[in-house]
Design an enzyme around this catalytic site. Sequence first.
Site, short mmCIF file in Angstrom:
data_model
loop_
_atom_site.label_atom_id
_atom_site.label_comp_id
_atom_site.label_asym_id
_atom_site.label_seq_id
_atom_site.Cartn_x
_atom_site.Cartn_y
_atom_site.Cartn_z
N CYS A 99 0.82 -1.22 0.00
CA CYS A 99 0.00 0.00 0.00
C CYS A 99 0.84 1.26 0.00
CB CYS A 99 -0.96 0.03 1.18
SG CYS A 99 -0.62 -1.13 2.47
N CYS A 190 -3.76 -2.95 4.25
CA CYS A 190 -4.61 -1.96 3.60
C CYS A 190 -5.38 -2.63 2.48
CB CYS A 190 -3.75 -0.84 3.04
SG CYS A 190 -2.59 -1.45 1.81
#
Length: 312
Positions: A99, A190
Site C-alpha cells: 500500500c 490496507c
Amino acid sequence: MTVPKSSLALPVPTVTICLVLLHSCSAQLRAQLGTTPNIKQIVVGRCYNYITLINPRLRCDCEAIWRQFEEAVMRQSSCNVTMEDYHDMFNAVPQSWPCDRVSRNETSNSQFLFWSKTRTLMHSYAAVVRDVWTLEDTLVGYMFNDLIWCGQEDDSGFDFSSCPEWSASRHHPVYSLWRQASQNFAEMACGNITVLLNGSIVNAFSRKSSMFGSVELDGLNPQRVDYVNIKVVTNLEGPHLESCSQGSIVDLLQLLQSRGFRWTCSDNDQTLMILQCIQDPQQSSCQTCGNSLLDRKGLLSVEDSVGSGEVQ
Ligand SMILES: *[C@@H]1O[C@H](CO)[C@@H](O)[C@H](O)[C@H]1NC(C)=O
Ligand SMILES: *[C@@H]1O[C@H](CO)[C@@H](O)[C@H](O)[C@H]1NC(C)=O
Ligand SMILES: *[C@@H]1O[C@H](CO)[C@@H](O)[C@H](O)[C@H]1NC(C)=O
C-alpha cells in the site's frame, strides 16, 4: 514402548526400564527442538536473497539485522525474550508494503492474507492467487520462517540442543518475534484483506489462543482496510463445525461490525475447494467437481463464480 511381559511382574526393574526409556526418549525429542543448526547462515542468506532477488528495491544491512537479533536473544535467559527486546532488530528492518507504493490504483489488486489453523491450504492459496501478501512475504517473515531458536541460561550462545516448548512461556523467544512481526503486518494492512479460517475445528476464531485473534485483529485499521473478506474452509471429509453463521466466527463478524469494518464471509469458496481437491482428488466431494472441470463449460463457470465475489 514394549516392556517384556515378565518384567511387569517385578516392580523394581520395570521402573528402571521405564525411566531409562523415558529419559532417552525425551532427550531425543528435545534435541529436535533446539536452535536450528546453521541459523546464522540461513537467516543472513535469506536476507541477502530477499533484498537481491525478491525485492531489490529494499535496502538494508543484513549483517546488522542479524547482530540485533542475536543481541535480543542473548540478552535474556532462554525463556524470557519479550516483543520489546526485538525492537532494535525491527528498527533495522526496512519495510516495503504494497500500500505504500505510489498510487492506490497500482496496488488495488494486492491483498493481505491472514489465516488461522489453515497453514497448508494458505500456502497453496497464496501460490495460485496473484498478488497475495502473507507475513512470510515480508523480510522478517521470510528470514525466520520455520526456524527455532533460544539462548542458554548461563552462556552467551544459542542453545542448539534444546529449546523450551513454544507454549512453555509467554516470553518464548520465537513466539515474541512472531507476535511483533504479526502486529506490524496487521498494522500495515490496507485495501482488501482475506482471512482463511478452519471450520473443522471448534473456535475457528480464537480471541485468546490464535495470533489472528489476539494480535492481528487489534492491529487492523478500519481506515486503511476496505474489506475484510473471511473465507471459512472445512476439511473435505468434515467435520463441519463452524461457518459464517455458526460458532465463534459469528463473534468475529460482530466484532468487525462494531469496529466499523466492512466485511464479507463465505463458507464455500470455490478456489479453496478446488485447491483441496487437487491435494485429495479421491474425496467424494471432489468427484463432481473433478468431472465438471473436465468439460470446458464447467471450467468457465467455475472461473466466473470466482470472479463474481463472495456470498454475504
Ligand atoms: C524477564 O526479563 C525481565 C526484564 O526484561 C525481568 O524483569 C524479569 O525478572 C525476567 N524474568 C525471568 C523469569 O527471568
Ligand atoms: C474488495 O472486496 C469487495 C467485497 O468482497 C469486492 O466487492 C471488491 O471487488 C474487492 N476489491 C478488490 C480490489 O479486490
Ligand atoms: C483444520 O485443522 C485441523 C486440525 O488442526 C487440520 O488437521 C486440518 O488440516 C485443518 N483444515 C484445513 C482446511 O486447513
